[in-house]
Structures are given as structure tokens and as C-alpha cells.
Write an enzyme that holds these catalytic residues in place. Sequence first.
Site, PDB file in Angstrom:
ATOM      1  N   TYR A 134       7.995  58.709  77.682  1.00 29.93           N
ATOM      2  CA  TYR A 134       8.419  57.343  77.391  1.00 29.93           C
ATOM      3  C   TYR A 134       8.683  56.709  78.738  1.00 29.93           C
ATOM      4  O   TYR A 134       9.596  57.130  79.451  1.00 29.93           O
ATOM      5  CB  TYR A 134       9.700  57.332  76.553  1.00 29.93           C
ATOM      6  CG  TYR A 134       9.482  57.511  75.068  1.00 29.93           C
ATOM      7  CD1 TYR A 134       8.506  56.777  74.403  1.00 29.93           C
ATOM      8  CD2 TYR A 134      10.277  58.375  74.332  1.00 29.93           C
ATOM      9  CE1 TYR A 134       8.325  56.916  73.036  1.00 29.93           C
ATOM     10  CE2 TYR A 134      10.099  58.522  72.961  1.00 29.93           C
ATOM     11  CZ  TYR A 134       9.124  57.791  72.320  1.00 29.93           C
ATOM     12  OH  TYR A 134       8.946  57.927  70.977  1.00 29.93           O
ATOM     13  N   ASP A 162       3.053  53.456  71.443  1.00 26.29           N
ATOM     14  CA  ASP A 162       3.231  52.817  70.128  1.00 26.29           C
ATOM     15  C   ASP A 162       4.702  52.631  69.765  1.00 26.29           C
ATOM     16  O   ASP A 162       5.026  52.344  68.628  1.00 26.29           O
ATOM     17  CB  ASP A 162       2.521  53.629  69.032  1.00 26.29           C
ATOM     18  CG  ASP A 162       3.097  55.031  68.865  1.00 26.29           C
ATOM     19  OD1 ASP A 162       4.083  55.374  69.547  1.00 26.29           O
ATOM     20  OD2 ASP A 162       2.550  55.785  68.039  1.00 26.29           O
ATOM     21  N   HIS A 261       2.605  57.542  65.120  1.00 26.81           N
ATOM     22  CA  HIS A 261       3.961  58.068  65.284  1.00 26.81           C
ATOM     23  C   HIS A 261       4.495  58.629  63.954  1.00 26.81           C
ATOM     24  O   HIS A 261       5.671  58.508  63.631  1.00 26.81           O
ATOM     25  CB  HIS A 261       4.874  56.951  65.785  1.00 26.81           C
ATOM     26  CG  HIS A 261       5.895  57.347  66.804  1.00 26.81           C
ATOM     27  ND1 HIS A 261       5.747  57.104  68.139  1.00 26.81           N
ATOM     28  CD2 HIS A 261       7.101  57.965  66.679  1.00 26.81           C
ATOM     29  CE1 HIS A 261       6.835  57.532  68.794  1.00 26.81           C
ATOM     30  NE2 HIS A 261       7.662  58.071  67.921  1.00 26.81           N
TER      31      HIS A 261
HETATM   32  C1  FNR Z   1       8.587  61.854  66.601  1.00 24.52           C
HETATM   33  N1  FNR Z   1       7.533  61.394  67.390  1.00 24.52           N
HETATM   34  C2  FNR Z   1       7.739  61.185  68.731  1.00 24.52           C
HETATM   35  N2  FNR Z   1       6.704  60.771  69.522  1.00 24.52           N
HETATM   36  C3  FNR Z   1       6.880  60.604  70.847  1.00 24.52           C
HETATM   37  O1  FNR Z   1       5.926  60.244  71.531  1.00 24.52           O
HETATM   38  N3  FNR Z   1       8.104  60.834  71.415  1.00 24.52           N
HETATM   39  C4  FNR Z   1       9.177  61.243  70.696  1.00 24.52           C
HETATM   40  O2  FNR Z   1      10.258  61.464  71.242  1.00 24.52           O
HETATM   41  C5  FNR Z   1       9.007  61.401  69.299  1.00 24.52           C
HETATM   42  N4  FNR Z   1      10.070  61.756  68.514  1.00 24.52           N
HETATM   43  C6  FNR Z   1       9.869  62.018  67.184  1.00 24.52           C
HETATM   44  C7  FNR Z   1      10.936  62.477  66.422  1.00 24.52           C
HETATM   45  C8  FNR Z   1      10.731  62.810  65.096  1.00 24.52           C
HETATM   46  C9  FNR Z   1      11.880  63.330  64.292  1.00 24.52           C
HETATM   47  C10 FNR Z   1       9.449  62.665  64.509  1.00 24.52           C
HETATM   48  C11 FNR Z   1       9.191  63.046  63.077  1.00 24.52           C
HETATM   49  C12 FNR Z   1       8.405  62.189  65.262  1.00 24.52           C
HETATM   50  C13 FNR Z   1       6.171  61.275  66.815  1.00 24.52           C
HETATM   51  C14 FNR Z   1       5.432  62.602  66.907  1.00 24.52           C
HETATM   52  O3  FNR Z   1       5.056  62.880  68.231  1.00 24.52           O
HETATM   53  C15 FNR Z   1       4.138  62.601  66.081  1.00 24.52           C
HETATM   54  O4  FNR Z   1       3.331  61.510  66.450  1.00 24.52           O
HETATM   55  C16 FNR Z   1       4.382  62.553  64.575  1.00 24.52           C
HETATM   56  O5  FNR Z   1       5.503  63.347  64.242  1.00 24.52           O
HETATM   57  C17 FNR Z   1       3.152  63.060  63.838  1.00 24.52           C
HETATM   58  O6  FNR Z   1       3.334  62.984  62.468  1.00 24.52           O
HETATM   59  P1  FNR Z   1       3.795  64.228  61.541  1.00 24.52           P
HETATM   60  O7  FNR Z   1       3.042  65.459  61.994  1.00 24.52           O
HETATM   61  O8  FNR Z   1       5.265  64.362  61.738  1.00 24.52           O
HETATM   62  O9  FNR Z   1       3.424  63.756  60.179  1.00 24.52           O
END
Ligand code: FNR
Length: 362
Positions: A134, A162, A261
Site C-alpha cells: 500500500y 484498488d 479485493h
Molecule cells: C484483504 N485483501 C487485501 N489486499 C491487499 O492488497 N492488502 C491487504 O492488506 C488486504 N487485506 C485484506 C484483508 C482481508 C480480511 C481480506 C478478506 C482481503 C484482499 C486480498 O488480497 C484478496 O484480493 C482477496 O482476499 C481475494 O478474495 P478471496 O480469496 O478472499 O475471495
Amino acid sequence: PPLSRILSLADMQNVAKQVLSHKAFAYYSSASDDEITNQENARAFTRFFFKARVMRPVSQCDPSTTILGSFSSIPVFVSGAALAKLGHPDGEVNITRGCAQERIIQMVSSNASLSPNAIMEAADQSQTLFFQLYKHRNDEIAEKRVKEVEKLGYKAIFLTVDAIVAGNRERDIRSPWVLDEQEYGPVYHQPDEPKTPADANIFGTAGALIANDDRDMTWEKTIPWLRSVSKLPIVIKGIQCVEDAVLAAQAGVDGILLSNHGGRQLEYSLPPLEVLYAIRAEAPDVFNKLEVYIDGGIQRGTDVVKAVCLGARAVGLGRPFLYAQSAYGVEGVVKIIEILRREIITAMRLMGAASVHDLSPN
Ligand code: FNR
């Protein structure tokens, strides 16, 4: 239940729901608004069927691949997701150790509940870890972070694009934070980013975590900046349409992760599998220029195989790894990788594919 009773990723989620605090499950499972995109991410896989070929030798079936040049025993990696300590006191290192055992790659979140150093220290020497960035709005702070993880040995930067503001996750916002250090970990204590659970109660957890991120990133400015501060491969995480996939290829990045995401950001963003399909139809040259990955809603080996058939180098899973480590620690992580491997090999054999090279749009 004993781990032997866990047959699917859905079984694992059911156990996680029982062991997690109300807050933790709300944060992990929630998605934006009415959670339509989150549901569609998974449902999109039900709209694609296989053309199975028979009378092909498959006693030897090898689902391994490489991702940015690093070995992966199946075309699956961990998508970085924040705050693993909410679910288990050992946090992200459960995932690190499970990935070492099963030889897949972990992408570590910028908002992990352990530091990039602590996670790298838990890794095997030969293990590959990627870092999800990030980007802080202050370039100098962001540069320090990138240089730190490169020095620690992370092998790629996944720049998340995103989440410049947080999606509206009502189940998360409704469920208040309690002041428990063990639960939220050090992420709220970074000196340049004073974030407290009180912020999270007002803005939602994600709103507090990404409050200081850069909302003015552009292809022209941000990619050259990242190239100038690091030699690592760059992957853009959060591409949601064909046009931006083409721009990413023009910008010369090494990969794109088609992702919304996990439905947690723009509600009614397209399911990544549909975007993957559209890229093949409208801009197939993208696949020659960079590696394409997808994440969101992947639950089954057949989901993985469908994505690979349509051109994905590999797929990411977010929530399933958080759930697995919450329910059973390292063993849970190992278990879901084993389940996915068994399901992938079964699907490949039944469709006449002996290696990932046999998986094609055809
Ligand atoms: C995320 N995701 C996420 N993405 C990212 O770039 N940085 C982050 O810190 C986080 N944190 C995060 C926390 C939680 C609790 C979730 C569920 C998701 C998004 C993650 O990388 C990913 O894109 C999605 O979780 C993919 O979808 P599924 O496999 O959870 O359905």
C-alpha cells in the site's frame, strides 16, 4: 473437529466461523454494500465448463508451475490479507510455515499483524515471499518501505491500486473493536501512521488501515517511481477491466493481478474470471507481455484449473488462508493446500491434462 474431517475449503470456513470472535469473522468475511460482487466472484466460476479429453496418459500428472520465475507446487499463491493475528496468536507466520512445507508462495500484506522482518525470519531459506504494497502518500516513507522489504529478501512488489479509499463494509463497521493488543497487532503502532481501534470504529477497519495511502497514483508517475526505488519485479494488484490491463502492459510491469479485493472495494466491479476471459477476446497480446493472475472467490481445484485454462499463470486466495490459520494454525494452512492440490490433480487427470502446459483455452 479433527483435521481429518475437513474435506473442503468450505468445511474449513465453517470451523473458522466457530472459533473466531464476532469481530474477527466480520472483518475477514465482510465485503462492500450488499456483497454482490463478492458473491459473483465465486459464481462466475459456475458459468464455465470443461471440455474433457479422454484416452490421454495421466498417471504422471504435475500441477507445478513458476510465478515470476519462482517455483510453485500448484498454480496457487496466498493473496496478502491484513491482520492474521485477529484469528490466531501466531498470525502470518502460520501461513509462512504452511507455504514452506507445501512449496507455494505467500504474498505478505502491508497491513500484516507482524512486521515484514518477523515474517521473513520465520521463512525457510529457499522459500519465496512477495510483498503487497500500500503506497504511502509520502514518497519517502513509501521508498523506505520498499527498500526495506527488498533488502529483507522479498522477491516481488504487488502494488495494490484498488483500495485508494476503503469500500463500505457494513458488517465490519457494525462490529466494534475492543482494545486488545493481542488481537490487532503492531499495525496500528507505526510511528508515521497513528491509527487506533477508535479510528477503526468510525471508518471501518480498512478505512483506518489505509488512511495515509496515496490516492493520486498514475501510470505515468507511480510506475517509474517504483522502478527507480527498486529492482524487484512489479505486479499491479487490482486490475478490473481490459483497458487497464492494456495500460499495465504498456507501462512495462511484470504482472497484473486481476482482482476486486474479494468484493471488498467497488461493489459491482466485474468478477476477475470474466475480466480474464475478456482480455483473451479483446487484447490477447497482454498475455505475451506479462504474467496474469486472478483472485477472488476461488474455493475449488476446478476453479484454479479454469483460470489457468483461460490464461492465468496462477491464482490467489485470501480469506481461505486466514480461515485455515485461525482454525488450526500451520496445520490448517497445510491442509487447505493439500485439498487444493488433490482437487487440481483430479480435475487435470479427468480432463486429460498431464501438466499445466496442457491447460489452454482450447
Ligand atoms: C484483504 N485483501 C487485501 N489486499 C491487499 O492488497 N492488502 C491487504 O492488506 C488486504 N487485506 C485484506 C484483508 C482481508 C480480511 C481480506 C478478506 C482481503 C484482499 C486480498 O488480497 C484478496 O484480493 C482477496 O482476499 C481475494 O478474495 P478471496 O480469496 O478472499 O475471495
